[in-house]
Design a protein around this motif. Structure first.
Motif, mmCIF file in Angstrom:
data_model
loop_
_atom_site.group_PDB
_atom_site.id
_atom_site.type_symbol
_atom_site.label_atom_id
_atom_site.label_comp_id
_atom_site.label_asym_id
_atom_site.label_seq_id
_atom_site.Cartn_x
_atom_site.Cartn_y
_atom_site.Cartn_z
ATOM 1 N N THR A 341 0.748 -1.848 0.277
ATOM 2 C CA THR A 341 -0.375 -0.055 0.002
ATOM 3 C C THR A 341 0.628 1.506 -0.087
ATOM 4 O O THR A 341 0.205 2.884 0.072
ATOM 5 N N SER A 342 2.518 1.296 0.433
ATOM 6 C CA SER A 342 3.400 2.339 -0.226
ATOM 7 C C SER A 342 2.988 2.497 -1.150
ATOM 8 O O SER A 342 3.632 2.161 -2.350
ATOM 9 N N GLN A 343 3.864 3.677 -1.814
ATOM 10 C CA GLN A 343 4.370 4.364 -3.033
ATOM 11 C C GLN A 343 5.783 3.925 -2.691
ATOM 12 O O GLN A 343 6.840 5.084 -3.594
ATOM 13 N N HIS A 413 -2.297 10.394 10.281
ATOM 14 C CA HIS A 413 -0.970 10.819 8.961
ATOM 15 C C HIS A 413 0.194 11.926 9.557
ATOM 16 O O HIS A 413 0.079 13.021 10.650
ATOM 17 N N SER A 457 1.713 2.536 5.992
ATOM 18 C CA SER A 457 2.236 2.286 4.671
ATOM 19 C C SER A 457 3.027 4.371 4.544
ATOM 20 O O SER A 457 2.964 4.895 5.068
ATOM 21 N N LYS A 459 3.324 7.126 1.702
ATOM 22 C CA LYS A 459 3.239 7.982 0.274
ATOM 23 C C LYS A 459 3.363 9.494 0.431
ATOM 24 O O LYS A 459 4.231 10.201 0.887
ATOM 25 N N TYR A 462 -0.856 13.552 -0.407
ATOM 26 C CA TYR A 462 -1.601 12.507 -0.586
ATOM 27 C C TYR A 462 -2.603 12.237 -0.884
ATOM 28 O O TYR A 462 -3.575 11.527 -1.754
ATOM 29 N N SER A 465 -2.571 10.281 -3.907
ATOM 30 C CA SER A 465 -2.875 8.975 -4.089
ATOM 31 C C SER A 465 -4.538 7.680 -4.528
ATOM 32 O O SER A 465 -5.336 9.006 -4.784
#
Length: 465
Positions: A341-343, A413, A457, A459, A462, A465
Motif C-alpha cells: 500500500t506504499s508508493q 498521518h 504505509s 506516500k 496524499y 494517492s
C-alpha cells in the motif's frame, strides 16, 4: 522605586524611540542561519516606520525596563479578569478565545490539524499584543518570543511565584530542565518547499477524510507544548500560560524564517486559503475578522522580528552523535511497513538525485488514547547482515476528533523526512519495521498500555494517492 511612567520612558529610550512618539527604529536586518552549511543567508529588508520589534526574551535582562512594562501590562489584563471574568479585554477572556478555535468539536471553527494553524495564531498573538499596548498606552510595546533553538530551557523571566505575572504554577518542568535536541528539529520543516508539508493540508470536508497536520505543527510546536505540561499541554487552557505567547511567538517567527530560507518555499495561492476569514478580538476586546491574505505581512500588522537567525545545531541532518539512538524497551510500538500500500517506486524515484525527501506516513491506531503521545520514530531493517535503526523524527501525536463528532479518528498521518537509505531499503522490498518509541517527559510516566499500530504505509503526496 521608579514610577511606571519612568519605567516607560526608560523602555522607550532603550528602544531608540522618543518618549513623545516613535521617531525611528534601529535598522533590524534579519538573517536565517543556514540549516545546511552551503545554504546562503536570506536577508530581510530593514524595518521602518511605526513598528513594534519582537525580540528573544532570553537576550533581555530580567530587570530591564522593557520586561517591567510587559509585566505591568499583563498584570492589568489579569486584574481586569479578576474584576470581571468575561471582560473581553482581560487575560481570562483572551485565553478562552484560544479554546474557542483550538479545543472545539465544531470543525468549522477548528484551526489545528490543517493549513489555518499559523495564520490564526499570528492573529491571536497580534490580538494579545494590541491589548497589552492599550493597557499601558505604549504602541511600541512588543510581545517577545522565546528562541528555544538558542536557549533550550525556559528563560528565568518566567519563574518565581504568583507575584510574577509571567509565572504559571501548572508547568511540569522546572528551570533546570532542558528540551531534548530532537524536540527542536526545525530543519526538516525548512526543507519542505510545499506549504502543505510545512503548514498543513486543507481542512477536511466530510467525516472520514484524512486530517494532515503540517510537519511544523506535529514536531517542534506540539513537542514543546507537551514537554512543558500543565495548562500548556491542553487546548482548553494553554492560552492562560504566558509562556504560550513566547513559544508561539517563535513559531510565528519560524514561519517567516521558512519563507526567507528558500525561494522555493512559497505560500498557497488557493482562494480557499487566501480568502478564509479568521476571527479574534482587537485591543479593546471588540470582535474582528481578517482574511488570511491580510495576515501574511507582519509589517502590515505593525510588528517585525529583530532577526530570523536560528541555531543550525538543531537543524537536520544531525551529526550521527546527536541523533537519538533506539534502545529497545517493553513500551515500544512496532509494526511492519506495508509495501503493497506504499508508493514504493515513486519514493525511490524521488530520491535518485536527492539525499532526503518528505513523505506522508499513515497508520491506524487499534485503540484510541485520549492524551498526547510523544514518540521518536525509527525505521528498522537488515543491512549487510546487521539490523540497522534509522531515526526519522520526534513527534507529538494528538487525539484528534473526527469531523463534527465526539469520536476520535483512528487514522493518523505524519509528514516526515526520510533519507535515501530508507528509500533504497523500500525499493529492495526489505522487511521494514516502523518503531514508535515513547519519550519520557519530566515528572510524567510513559503510559503502561502499548499503542498498537496497524496498516502503516508511506506516500509522497496524499492528494495523488
Amino acid at each position: 522605586m521608579k514610577t511606571n511612567q519612568q519605567l516607560r520612558r526608560e523602555f522607550l529610550k532603550n528602544m531608540g524611540w522618543s518618549a513623545l512618539g516613535v521617531s525611528a527604529l534601529p535598522l533590524a536586518t534579519s538573517a536565517i542561519s543556514a540549516c545546511e552549511s552551503n545554504a546562503e543567508k536570506a536577508i530581510i529588508k530593514p524595518a521602518s516606520g511605526n513598528l513594534a520589534v519582537r525580540k528573544n526574551i532570553a537576550d533581555i535582562p530580567v530587570d530591564d525596563a522593557e520586561i517591567k512594562v510587559l509585566k505591568e501590562a499583563i498584570n492589568i489584563l489579569k486584574k481586569r479578569s479578576e474584576i470581571a471574568p468575561l471582560d473581553p479585554s482581560g487575560w481570562q477572556a483572551h485565553g478562552m478565545l484560544h479554546a474557542t478555535f483550538c479545543a472545539t468539536s465544531i470543525y468549522a471553527n477548528q484551526v489545528h490539524y490543517n493549513w489555518y494553524v499559523w495564520p490564526w495564531h499570528r492573529l491571536y498573538l497580534w490580538s494579545m499584543e494590541q491589548k497589552l499596548q492599550k493597557a499601558v498606552s505604549e504602541p511600541s510595546l512588543a510581545l517577545h518570543y522565546w528562541d528555544w533553538t538558542k536557549s533550550n530551557t525556559i528563560p528565568e523571566h518566567y519563574w518565581g511565584d504568583e507575584s510574577n505575572p509571567l509565572f504559571n504554577v501548572t508547568r511540569l518542568i522546572d528551570s533546570s530542565n532542558e528540551i531534548p535536541k530532537d524536540f527542536i528539529n526545525v530543519g526538516a520543516s525548512f526543507r519542505a518547499a510545499k506549504y502543505k508539508t510545512f503548514g498543513g493540508y486543507p481542512a477536511i470536508k466530510k467525516r472520514g477524510d484524512a486530517q494532515l497536520d503540517g510537519l511544523a505543527e506535529q514536531s517542534f510546536h506540539n513537542n514543546i507544548h507537551n514537554w512543558i505540561g500543565g495548562q500548556m499541554a491542553t487546548f482548553t487552557e494553554s492560552g492562560f500560560d504566558p509562556i504560550f505567547y513566547a513559544h508561539h511567538g517563535n513559531c510565528d517567527r519560524i514561519w517567516d524564517a521558512w519563507q526567507a530560507y528558500s525561494p522555493e518555499n512559497t505560500l498557497p495561492q488557493d482562494e480557499e486559503w487566501l480568502e478564509k476569514r479568521l476571527f479574534s478580538t482587537d485591543g479593546n476586546g471588540t470582535p474582528i475578522d481578517f482574511k488570511i491574505k491580510d495576515l501574511l505581512s507582519t509589517e502590515d500588522l505593525g510588528y517585525t522580528f529583530q532577526d530570523l537567525d536560528l541555531n543550525p545545531t538543531f537543524c537536520n541532518p544531525y551529526e550521527e552523535k546527536d541523533k537519538p539512538v533506539r534502545e529497545a524497551s517493553k513500551v515500544d510500538c512496532v509494526a511492519p511497513l506495508n509495501l503493497k500500500t506504499s508508493q514504493t517506486e515513486a519514493i525511490y524515484t524521488e530520491l535518485i538525485d536527492r539525499e532526503r525527501t518528505h513523505v506522508i506516513l499513515h497508520f491506524e491506531r487499534a485503540q484510541l488514547p485520549y492524551q498526547p503521545y510523544c514518540a521518536r520514530v525509527f525505521f528498522e531493517y537488515d543491512k549487510e547482515g546487521e539490523r540497522v535503526s534509522k531515526y526519522t523524527g520526534t513527534f507529538t501525536i494528538l487525539p484528534i476528533l473526527d469531523l463534527d463528532s465526539v469520536l476520535l479518528q483512528n487514522g493518523v498521518h505524519l509528514q516526515i523526512e526520510i533519507e535515501k537509505e530508507i528509500a533504497e531499503a523500500i525499493q529492495q522490498q526489505k522487511n521494514i519495521e516502523v518503531v514508535f518509541q515513547p519519550v519520557p517527559l519530566p515528572n510524567r510516566n510513559i503510559p503502561d498500555e502499548i499503542l498498537k499500530l496497524e496498516n502503516i504505509s508511506l506516500k509522497l503526496n496524499y492528494e495523488d494517492s
